[in-house]
Each structure stands twice: as C-alpha cells, then as structure tokens.
Design an enzyme around this catalytic site. Structure first.
Site, short mmCIF file in Angstrom:
data_model
loop_
_atom_site.label_atom_id
_atom_site.label_comp_id
_atom_site.label_asym_id
_atom_site.label_seq_id
_atom_site.Cartn_x
_atom_site.Cartn_y
_atom_site.Cartn_z
N GLY A 13 -25.68 -39.62 -24.32
CA GLY A 13 -25.04 -40.25 -25.47
C GLY A 13 -25.89 -41.38 -26.00
N ARG A 16 -26.86 -43.29 -30.43
CA ARG A 16 -26.26 -44.31 -31.29
C ARG A 16 -25.29 -45.17 -30.48
NH1 ARG A 16 -21.23 -42.21 -33.48
NH2 ARG A 16 -20.86 -40.10 -32.71
N ASP A 64 -25.45 -30.04 -24.01
CA ASP A 64 -23.99 -30.22 -23.94
C ASP A 64 -23.62 -30.71 -22.54
OD1 ASP A 64 -21.25 -30.09 -24.00
OD2 ASP A 64 -21.13 -27.95 -24.42
N VAL A 65 -23.18 -31.96 -22.41
CA VAL A 65 -22.86 -32.50 -21.09
C VAL A 65 -21.66 -31.81 -20.46
CG1 VAL A 65 -23.84 -34.78 -21.57
CG2 VAL A 65 -21.41 -34.38 -21.99
N ASN A 91 -23.30 -42.17 -20.24
CA ASN A 91 -22.64 -42.85 -21.36
C ASN A 91 -21.96 -41.88 -22.32
OD1 ASN A 91 -22.26 -45.18 -23.38
ND2 ASN A 91 -23.50 -43.73 -24.54
N TYR A 156 -8.08 -39.68 -22.51
CA TYR A 156 -9.22 -40.59 -22.42
C TYR A 156 -9.05 -41.52 -21.23
CZ TYR A 156 -12.76 -43.95 -23.95
OH TYR A 156 -13.85 -44.77 -24.03
N ALA A 158 -7.30 -41.03 -18.51
CA ALA A 158 -7.44 -40.27 -17.27
C ALA A 158 -8.90 -39.99 -16.95
CB ALA A 158 -6.66 -38.96 -17.38
N LYS A 160 -11.54 -41.70 -17.92
CA LYS A 160 -12.28 -42.92 -17.59
C LYS A 160 -11.83 -43.52 -16.26
CE LYS A 160 -15.04 -43.10 -21.16
NZ LYS A 160 -16.50 -42.99 -21.00
#
Length: 248
Positions: A13, A16, A64-65, A91, A156, A158, A160
């Site tokens: 990531g 930017r 693609d992660v 990231n 989100y 969950a 993180k």
C-alpha cells in the site's frame, strides 16, 4: 541519518497516503525501498519519482495482497532481485463501512482478505528469508479502530484487531531467530479520505483528540521506522499507539 543503508524494505500500500510517507521515511534513511500497490499506476509512479528525488533506490510492484500466491511470488521476486528482505511493513488495507444488519458477505470477505489474510500471507512469505538471515523486522499498520471499535466499521475493526493478535503470535514464533514483529495503531490521520471532509467535521474530530489536532502521515511513518530500526532492538510483540492521546 542513514541507519537503513544496505537494507531492503518492503512497504505494501506504498503508493499514496500513509504508505507513501512510510516509503519516503525509509528512503531518506538510506534503504532500498520496494513498494507494493493495488492498481493506481500514476500514484505508484509519483511515489517512485519522489523516492528518486531523495536519492533512494526504489521499485514498485503491482499485486493483490488478498491473493496468498501473489504475496508469495512478490516476496520471491524481491529476494531474487535484492538477495534479502530486512523490513516488511504491512500497510495495504481497505475500509468498507456499513451497519452490521446490512453488511454484505462479499464486503466482509474483501476486508478480511485484504487487511488480515494479506498481512498473514506476506508475513509467512518473508519469515523464511528473515529466519535464514537471522534478523529482520515486521511492522503491521493496524488502527485505533481495532482497539476501541467504531460503529459502522465492524469488518474493519475485526480485521485490525485481528492484526494486533497476529502480531503478538508471530512475534513469539520468530523471536528466537531475531525477527521482531510489532504494530502501530494510527488514530485520525490526514489522508485523501479525511481531506474530503468538511472543516466542521475535521474540527469535531480534532476536538476529540487530547493533542487537539489530526495527525499527519509522517508522524506514523516515523513510528514505523523506529520499530523497524536498531533503536527498537529489544521491542517485539508491541503495539504503538499513534493517535494524539485519543485512546490510551
């Protein structure tokens, strides 16, 4: 200060926002930087240009992660090109908001696959070269939302929160090989997303922060670089809050 000279740093990531700031911080400090990005070719090219301007050796690779095979291939390419990986910064992430009762399964899967499974796959892939080197550092970019929760961000939060648990578990697994694993949890940070908010809403956000302001990406980047540096050589399994005191 060139404390990352002759070291290879991977930032996902990285085209930017916070990821770019992290890449720039390592680049200024002498690292060879490899950024991973999802698809914004123009942003990736701009980041490479900025890294070149500070004298950094840098590359960008699109993948693609959320695809474990792509994560493994990406790390293999980095090791083949540079002989090693010294630092991995996970990231890359997505935030899809929505109330629980209306949240779609596909949005849940995309969030977990990108934010959590992707980090797991990359950590697994770098573990072998780092263990062989008998040294390395992994820093996972989690979020204040993973610690305190937030309405409308169940997936989100969950993902993180899971990243924090993953950090602690892998830190214990890799410590004997001198591979350290830590996390940072940014709070409200100036990004493309916050730039689109009204001044009134930005002020409301700032009022909720004891330091009285929204943070900037460079402040997160410096925290990440610290955890990856020799200055943090006796720190592993830790979560460093970068939130201006909003959640203690």
């Amino acid at each position: 200060m060139k404390d990352f000279e002759n070291k290879v740093v991977v930032v996902t990531g990285g085209s930017r926002g916070i990821g770019r700031a992290i890449a720039m911080e390592f680049g200024r400090r002498g690292a060879t930087v490899v950024i991973g990005y999802a698809g914004n070719e123009a942003a990736a090219a701009e980041t490479l240009s900025l890294l070149g301007a500070v004298g950094a050796t840098a590359q960008a690779r699109r993948f693609d992660v959320s695809d474990p095979a792509a994560c493994s291939a990406f790390v293999d390419e980095v090791v083949k090109a540079h002989g090693r990986v010294d630092v991995l910064v996970n990231n890359a992430g997505v935030a899809i908001d929505g109330l629980l009762m209306r949240f779609k399964d596909e949005d849940w899967d995309k969030t977990i696959d990108t934010n959590l499974k992707g980090a797991f796959a990359l950590m697994r892939a770098v573990s072998r070269p780092m263990m062989k080197q008998r040294g390395g550092a992994i820093v996972n970019v989690s979020s204040i939302v993973g610690e305190m929760g937030n309405g409308g961000q169940s997936a989100y939060a969950a993902s993180k929160a899971g990243l924090i648990g993953l950090t602690k578990a892998v830190a214990k697994e890799l410590a004997s090989r001198n591979v350290r694993v830590n996390a940072v949890t940014p709070g409200f940070i100036t990004t493309d997303m916050t730039a689109a908010l009204t001044d009134e809403l930005k002020q409301k956000m700032a009022d909720a922060i004891p330091l009285g302001r929204i943070g900037n990406p460079d402040e997160v980047a410096r925290a990440v670089a610290f955890l990856a540096s020799d200055a943090a050589s006796y720190i592993t399994g830790e979560t460093l809050k970068v939130n201006g005191g909003m959640y203690m």
